[in-house]
Write an enzyme that holds these catalytic residues in place. Structure first.
Site, PDB file in Angstrom:
ATOM      1  CG  ASP A 138      -1.958  -1.087   1.191  1.00 38.65           C
ATOM      2  OD1 ASP A 138      -2.348  -1.494   0.086  1.00 38.65           O
ATOM      3  OD2 ASP A 138      -2.382  -1.531   2.266  1.00 38.65           O
ATOM      4  CG  ASP A 151      -6.548  -1.754  -1.478  1.00 43.68           C
ATOM      5  OD1 ASP A 151      -6.700  -2.960  -1.744  1.00 43.68           O
ATOM      6  OD2 ASP A 151      -5.662  -1.339  -0.705  1.00 43.68           O
TER       7      ASP A 151
END
EC number: 3.4.23.36
Length: 169
Positions: A138, A151
């Site tokens: 991320d 995401d």
């Protein structure tokens, strides 16, 4: 009023029998491009930021680029169960993506088809991360949450499905 009309039109565009294959092909090409973009951007930031894990590059006041490995699920839940977590989440994510692959074959409207495609592409990209790195990378840091493009694809696809099923079903 205008938004409701746009949503109504989007929800009623059919994956017609005449151009069904063409629409699906374009969606598949676009989805593949999104998957490649996500993987390339992740690879770039992994290599660019690997010497400074934990350091965030501030772009705007509440927008940063960070170096974070997520071994769990959303918001780092189960992040400390790495030993069993990665294999477990890899299996669960794969099953979910396969189920959505089945659902996409039943899609009658273009909005529904494309929404499922976004969720599949996002899920597949995160599965690739788990297979390659043992975790999901991320890097988009907005105030309190850190996520990646995959995401975002899943989120947008889910919102589109909620809109579709709210207005159409």
């Amino acid at each position: 009023m205008l938004l409701e009309q746009v949503i109504y039109i989007m929800c009623n565009l059919e994956v017609s029998k005449n151009n069904s294959s063409r629409n699906k092909l374009w969606s598949l090409i676009f989805g593949t491009q999104l998957l490649i973009i996500d993987q390339l951007v992740k690879s770039f930031f992994i290599n660019f930021l690997k010497k400074t894990p934990g350091i965030a590059i501030s772009i705007f006041k509440y927008f940063k680029i960070s170096y974070v490995w997520n071994y769990g699920i959303s918001f780092g839940i189960f992040n400390y169960y790495y030993d069993i977590g990665n294999i477990f989440f890899l299996i669960v994510n794969t099953i979910i993506v396969l189920c959505i692959c089945y659902l996409i074959t039943k899609a009658k409207k273009l909005l529904q088809f494309n929404a499922y495609m976004l969720v599949i592409i996002g899920g597949t990209s995160n599965i690739i991360d788990r297979m390659l790195y043992g975790a999901v990378f991320d890097f988009i840091d907005i105030y309190l949450i850190i996520f990646n493009l995959a995401d975002l694809y899943i989120f947008v696809g889910t919102i589109l499905l909620v809109i579709y099923y709210s207005y159409y079903e």
